[in-house]
Design a protein around this motif. Sequence first.
Motif, PDB file in Angstrom:
ATOM      1  N   GLY A 338     -19.667  22.710   9.020  1.00  0.00           N
ATOM      2  CA  GLY A 338     -20.176  21.833   8.956  1.00  0.00           C
ATOM      3  C   GLY A 338     -19.952  20.620   7.648  1.00  0.00           C
ATOM      4  N   VAL A 339     -18.476  20.828   7.316  1.00  0.00           N
ATOM      5  CA  VAL A 339     -18.039  20.714   6.083  1.00  0.00           C
ATOM      6  C   VAL A 339     -17.711  19.410   6.990  1.00  0.00           C
ATOM      7  CG1 VAL A 339     -16.220  20.378   4.858  1.00  0.00           C
ATOM      8  CG2 VAL A 339     -17.849  22.299   4.929  1.00  0.00           C
ATOM      9  N   GLU A 340     -17.497  17.653   6.640  1.00  0.00           N
ATOM     10  CA  GLU A 340     -16.978  16.714   7.659  1.00  0.00           C
ATOM     11  C   GLU A 340     -15.441  16.555   6.853  1.00  0.00           C
ATOM     12  OE1 GLU A 340     -17.669  11.915   8.450  1.00  0.00           O
ATOM     13  OE2 GLU A 340     -18.698  12.998   6.673  1.00  0.00           O
ATOM     14  N   ILE A 341     -13.795  16.895   7.966  1.00  0.00           N
ATOM     15  CA  ILE A 341     -13.780  17.033   7.773  1.00  0.00           C
ATOM     16  C   ILE A 341     -12.687  15.441   8.004  1.00  0.00           C
ATOM     17  CG2 ILE A 341     -13.035  19.286   8.179  1.00  0.00           C
ATOM     18  CD1 ILE A 341     -11.900  18.598  10.524  1.00  0.00           C
ATOM     19  N   GLY A 342     -13.260  14.652   8.636  1.00  0.00           N
ATOM     20  CA  GLY A 342     -12.528  13.300   8.520  1.00  0.00           C
ATOM     21  C   GLY A 342     -13.382  12.641   9.486  1.00  0.00           C
ATOM     22  N   ARG A 343     -12.566  11.351  10.303  1.00  0.00           N
ATOM     23  CA  ARG A 343     -13.591  10.447  11.462  1.00  0.00           C
ATOM     24  C   ARG A 343     -12.187  10.061  11.969  1.00  0.00           C
ATOM     25  NH1 ARG A 343     -18.271   7.531   7.884  1.00  0.00           N
ATOM     26  NH2 ARG A 343     -19.015   9.246   6.356  1.00  0.00           N
ATOM     27  N   GLY A 344     -13.730   9.722  13.317  1.00  0.00           N
ATOM     28  CA  GLY A 344     -11.944   9.191  14.355  1.00  0.00           C
ATOM     29  C   GLY A 344     -13.008   8.652  15.464  1.00  0.00           C
ATOM     30  N   LEU A 345     -11.832   7.873  16.033  1.00  0.00           N
ATOM     31  CA  LEU A 345     -13.005   6.701  17.230  1.00  0.00           C
ATOM     32  C   LEU A 345     -12.465   7.915  18.294  1.00  0.00           C
ATOM     33  CD1 LEU A 345     -13.514   4.280  17.442  1.00  0.00           C
ATOM     34  CD2 LEU A 345     -11.129   3.096  18.066  1.00  0.00           C
ATOM     35  N   THR A 346     -13.291   8.041  19.029  1.00  0.00           N
ATOM     36  CA  THR A 346     -13.119   8.932  20.215  1.00  0.00           C
ATOM     37  C   THR A 346     -13.332   8.556  21.437  1.00  0.00           C
ATOM     38  OG1 THR A 346     -14.526  10.851  21.557  1.00  0.00           O
ATOM     39  CG2 THR A 346     -15.943   8.576  20.448  1.00  0.00           C
ATOM     40  N   HIS A 347     -12.529   9.236  22.269  1.00  0.00           N
ATOM     41  CA  HIS A 347     -11.662   8.355  23.791  1.00  0.00           C
ATOM     42  C   HIS A 347     -12.503   9.318  24.914  1.00  0.00           C
ATOM     43  CE1 HIS A 347      -7.693   8.110  23.032  1.00  0.00           C
ATOM     44  NE2 HIS A 347      -7.767   6.854  22.298  1.00  0.00           N
ATOM     45  N   PHE A 348     -13.386   9.951  24.084  1.00  0.00           N
ATOM     46  CA  PHE A 348     -14.902  10.409  25.663  1.00  0.00           C
ATOM     47  C   PHE A 348     -16.341  10.645  24.247  1.00  0.00           C
ATOM     48  CE2 PHE A 348     -10.701  12.170  26.441  1.00  0.00           C
ATOM     49  CZ  PHE A 348     -11.468  12.139  28.070  1.00  0.00           C
ATOM     50  N   ASN A 387      -6.608   6.815  15.684  1.00  0.00           N
ATOM     51  CA  ASN A 387      -7.624   6.203  15.183  1.00  0.00           C
ATOM     52  C   ASN A 387      -8.567   7.700  14.869  1.00  0.00           C
ATOM     53  OD1 ASN A 387      -7.135   4.325  17.053  1.00  0.00           O
ATOM     54  ND2 ASN A 387      -7.385   5.288  19.174  1.00  0.00           N
ATOM     55  N   LEU A 388      -7.840   8.449  13.767  1.00  0.00           N
ATOM     56  CA  LEU A 388      -8.175   9.871  13.034  1.00  0.00           C
ATOM     57  C   LEU A 388      -7.914   9.300  11.411  1.00  0.00           C
ATOM     58  CD1 LEU A 388      -9.522  12.308  13.710  1.00  0.00           C
ATOM     59  CD2 LEU A 388      -7.188  13.493  13.756  1.00  0.00           C
ATOM     60  N   VAL A 389      -8.772   9.318  10.675  1.00  0.00           N
ATOM     61  CA  VAL A 389      -8.353   9.686   9.693  1.00  0.00           C
ATOM     62  C   VAL A 389      -9.167  11.263   9.036  1.00  0.00           C
ATOM     63  CG1 VAL A 389      -9.548   9.254   7.404  1.00  0.00           C
ATOM     64  CG2 VAL A 389      -8.920   7.112   8.653  1.00  0.00           C
ATOM     65  N   ILE A 390      -8.309  12.154   8.571  1.00  0.00           N
ATOM     66  CA  ILE A 390      -8.730  13.143   8.001  1.00  0.00           C
ATOM     67  C   ILE A 390      -8.426  12.898   6.457  1.00  0.00           C
ATOM     68  CG2 ILE A 390      -8.052  15.077   7.787  1.00  0.00           C
ATOM     69  CD1 ILE A 390      -9.288  14.806  10.396  1.00  0.00           C
ATOM     70  N   PHE A 391      -9.537  13.621   5.681  1.00  0.00           N
ATOM     71  CA  PHE A 391      -9.666  13.205   4.471  1.00  0.00           C
ATOM     72  C   PHE A 391      -8.775  13.886   2.676  1.00  0.00           C
ATOM     73  CE2 PHE A 391     -14.307  12.330   5.093  1.00  0.00           C
ATOM     74  CZ  PHE A 391     -14.278  10.767   5.685  1.00  0.00           C
ATOM     75  N   GLU A 392      -8.845  14.679   3.676  1.00  0.00           N
ATOM     76  CA  GLU A 392      -7.605  15.748   2.825  1.00  0.00           C
ATOM     77  C   GLU A 392      -6.252  15.051   3.285  1.00  0.00           C
ATOM     78  OE1 GLU A 392      -7.421  19.668   3.189  1.00  0.00           O
ATOM     79  OE2 GLU A 392      -9.763  20.096   4.081  1.00  0.00           O
ATOM     80  N   GLU A 393      -6.110  14.662   3.296  1.00  0.00           N
ATOM     81  CA  GLU A 393      -4.333  13.664   4.008  1.00  0.00           C
ATOM     82  C   GLU A 393      -4.305  12.465   2.431  1.00  0.00           C
ATOM     83  OE1 GLU A 393      -3.217  12.334   7.417  1.00  0.00           O
ATOM     84  OE2 GLU A 393      -4.488  13.393   8.197  1.00  0.00           O
ATOM     85  N   TYR A 394      -5.911  12.151   2.097  1.00  0.00           N
ATOM     86  CA  TYR A 394      -5.879  11.259   0.611  1.00  0.00           C
ATOM     87  C   TYR A 394      -6.720  11.902  -0.127  1.00  0.00           C
ATOM     88  CZ  TYR A 394      -4.797   8.379   5.016  1.00  0.00           C
ATOM     89  OH  TYR A 394      -4.085   8.160   6.493  1.00  0.00           O
TER      90      TYR A 394
END
Length: 396
Positions: A338-348, A387-394
């Motif tokens: 349930g941990v949020e690791i990022g957000r993205g723009l989905t193709h589906f 189209n993906l942001v992974i929080f740990e990268e930042y």
Amino acid sequence: MTLNQPLLSAQRIVIKLGTQVVIDLAGDSGGRFATERLAELTRQCAQLVAQGKEIILVSSGAVGLGRQALHLTGTLSLNDKQACAAVGQNLLMEAYRNLFQQSGLITAQVLLTATDFADRKHYLNLRQTLEALLKFKAIPIINENDTTSTMELQEESYTKGFGDNDMLSALVASKLDADLLVILTNVDGIYTDNPFTNPNAQRISRIENFQDFQKIEASGQSLLGRGGMSSKLEAARMAALSGVHTLITSGVSPQPLEALLAPQPEPVGTLVLPQASFLSGKKRWIGMASGYHGAIVVNAGARKALVEKQASLLAIGVVGAQGDFFAQQVVRILDETGVEIGRGLTHFSSHEIERIKGLQSEKIADRLGFDADGKVLERQEIVHRDNLVIFEEYGV
């Protein structure tokens, strides 16, 4: 240089006032506007304006004031809350107008919905209006338009607008290039655990790396407000992505903005530092989108590929979807805990994801067949890396 130098040097400051700061719950007040407390806070805001700083307030409290004025008790329906907001907004602005008038300052009411940030034209118009108000040394007082937007008032929703004024304040700070976000609440900072229930909880004075946030117990929320401490951490994280310092501190103390007015060995509260690497415009919008639509749950292998290998999200790593969403909408990316690791723009869409989860990419077309134009489906990534942001990268 003092430890609170970022606070002293900040020129554009967004100040978020929580419900328990705005509403007085003590004694027999019955939930009225905390006039004495807010008089001191507005006086300090006037001092900051006199120093040449620009002040923007994001204020909660309208629903609470409306409830008190309408003599409502017990559980309220969504329509009841909207009615309370309509009544309370007028009372809230009148109270602020009277207080700031004592310092010779003019207030301006700004009611927002998620569309005002999600739609670029709306956002540019909003920014120009707020820039003009600041030029005239007026004090913009911002709140979500609860009379027409229900996102803040709903208890649970996979489709989220601002959700609470903590996130709204982070979006305002980001979109207006603020130097500092101050979140005033009923607790003097972020603790290792809930200080109201655990006497051994320790205040964290400075947060430089959000990797440690999973160790912080931030459950619970206020009696009248929607946002608990977890929402404040989320707001601070989003502000950090845009290079904005965040101070989470007590708004019920005698001098809530003292750290912004004079040098101190250490700022009271919790100071959250911005990150060194900032997002591009598109990824900032994805990572800080004013709304997200459901979530995609990924397995451990996909989590590792996303975090460590900067990969796109493929169907084989998807466990399932939460909520209803369409293609080209922003969704949360959750691991199986349930941990949020990022957000993205989905193709589906969520419906499509449930049909193709766990599949090899080359088998997606066979499962889904043709796209809306009658062509053989060519989409393969659930969320493309661009189209993906992974929080740990930042570091967040």
